[in-house]
Write an enzyme that holds these catalytic residues in place. Structure first.
Site, short mmCIF file in Angstrom:
data_model
loop_
_atom_site.label_atom_id
_atom_site.label_comp_id
_atom_site.label_asym_id
_atom_site.label_seq_id
_atom_site.Cartn_x
_atom_site.Cartn_y
_atom_site.Cartn_z
N SER A 28 0.83 -1.21 0.00
CA SER A 28 0.00 0.00 0.00
C SER A 28 0.86 1.25 0.00
O SER A 28 1.78 1.39 0.81
CB SER A 28 -0.92 0.02 1.22
OG SER A 28 -1.81 -1.07 1.19
N GLU A 88 2.22 6.13 3.02
CA GLU A 88 2.74 5.08 3.88
C GLU A 88 4.20 4.80 3.57
O GLU A 88 4.94 4.31 4.41
CB GLU A 88 1.90 3.81 3.69
CG GLU A 88 2.14 2.75 4.72
CD GLU A 88 1.07 1.68 4.71
OE1 GLU A 88 1.43 0.50 4.81
OE2 GLU A 88 -0.11 2.02 4.60
#
Length: 317
Positions: free
Chosen positions: A231, A303
């Protein structure tokens, strides 16, 4: 200016290195994205002397004003094309575990997937939800890794660290110190040496089946198709839907810049199609943040950690 070769010789006279040391080491060899320029020094201590060597290195580097970057499994990480100045301390040589009736102690350099297998082999249920995740246990604790509605903090009992004074101490788990993909160690200059996790008895065949289910799900979602960090952005429940779905609905799946591309199969995965630079990946994340902000007013939180020397890299206007 500090002579890094002499610095490493000085450290070695105080605490001899067991492991590997290289100068101008390409960081593309040590990250899941397979990009990144050279580290001035890359060192991977191994064996039982790891904590002593790491303490000596960190103490000496601080005294001399030399930056040290702590490297785990290289997941969720993009190193600048210009590389990293100073020392990269690779923790993957510090791997191992100790298991008792109610817990498992995992050393920081142990790969997450190996840790999951070790627990299953000993018929202990603890970390199966992390099966197939890249990276190391130290990195997973540092970022409070989360998947399938569970986080490292759900099973963590205590963390073994070298603190700011280079002392080995144990930090008891406190739930108020952890949030979604946040740990207290992100705000401290410490080295994670390991973590103790609570376990309970589990049937090995059932645990293996659960692990395979998670690995298959990651494979189906394309996590292993091309180099990536999984992600790219955190999910924010306040947005009402997962980040990947937001990006998909804006028609941004498949968007590319240089060799970096939003995966054709998932809006929240950026991949290296084979020729990506670190700058390509960085600029593509900036484009996605800008497009989502303009369309919906949401501020996506990356992230991926962008580390190293970015002084010569471009920016989004």
């Amino acid at each position: 200016m500090v002579n890094l070769r002499k610095l490493m010789e000085k450290i070695n006279t105080q605490e001899p290195l067991q492991g590997a040391l290289r100068f101008d080491e390409p960081m593309s060899l040590h990250t899941t994205f397979k990009v990144g320029g050279p580290a001035d020094i890359w060192v991977r201590p191994e064996g039982p002397s790891f904590p002593r060597y790491a303490a000596c290195l960190l103490r000496t580097a601080r005294t001399e004003g030399v930056p040290v970057f702590i490297l785990g499994g290289g997941a969720n990480l993009v190193v600048s094309d210009q590389g990293i100045r100073g020392i990269v301390l690779d923790t993957t040589g510090w791997s191992g575990w100790q298991i008792d009736e109610s817990s498992v102690l995992l050393y920081a350099g142990t790969t997450v997937d190996k840790a999951v297998e070790v627990c299953a082999d000993h018929e202990r249920e603890a970390l199966a939800f992390l099966a197939g995740m890249p990276g190391s246990i130290g990195g997973a604790i540092w970022m409070n890794a989360r998947c399938y509605n569970l986080s490292i903090s759900d099973v963590l009992m205590e963390t073994w660290i070298l603190n700011e004074q280079f002392e080995q101490v144990w930090v008891p788990f406190r739930p108020e110190d952890f949030e979604y993909k946040i740990s207290p160690f992100q705000h401290r200059q410490v080295l994670i040496l390991g973590g103790r996790f609570k376990t309970r008895p589990g049937d090995r065949s059932a645990l293996v089946a659960e692990m395979q289910k998670y690995r298959q799900d990651r494979e189906t979602k394309g996590h292993y198709t091309l180099p990536s960090a999984g992600s790219a952005f955190k999910n924010n429940h306040a947005f009402g839907k997962p980040t990947g779905k937001i990006i998909d609905e804006l028609g941004l799946r498949g968007l590319s810049l240089g060799g970096a591309k939003v995966a054709d199969w998932h809006g929240n995965i950026i991949v290296n199609t084979g020729t990506a630079t670190a700058q390509d990946i960085y600029l593509l994340t900036e484009i996605l943040k800008k497009r989502v902000k303009e369309a919906l007013g949401y501020d996506l939180e990356c992230e991926i950690l962008f580390v190293g020397d970015w002084s010569q890299d471009g920016h989004i206007s």
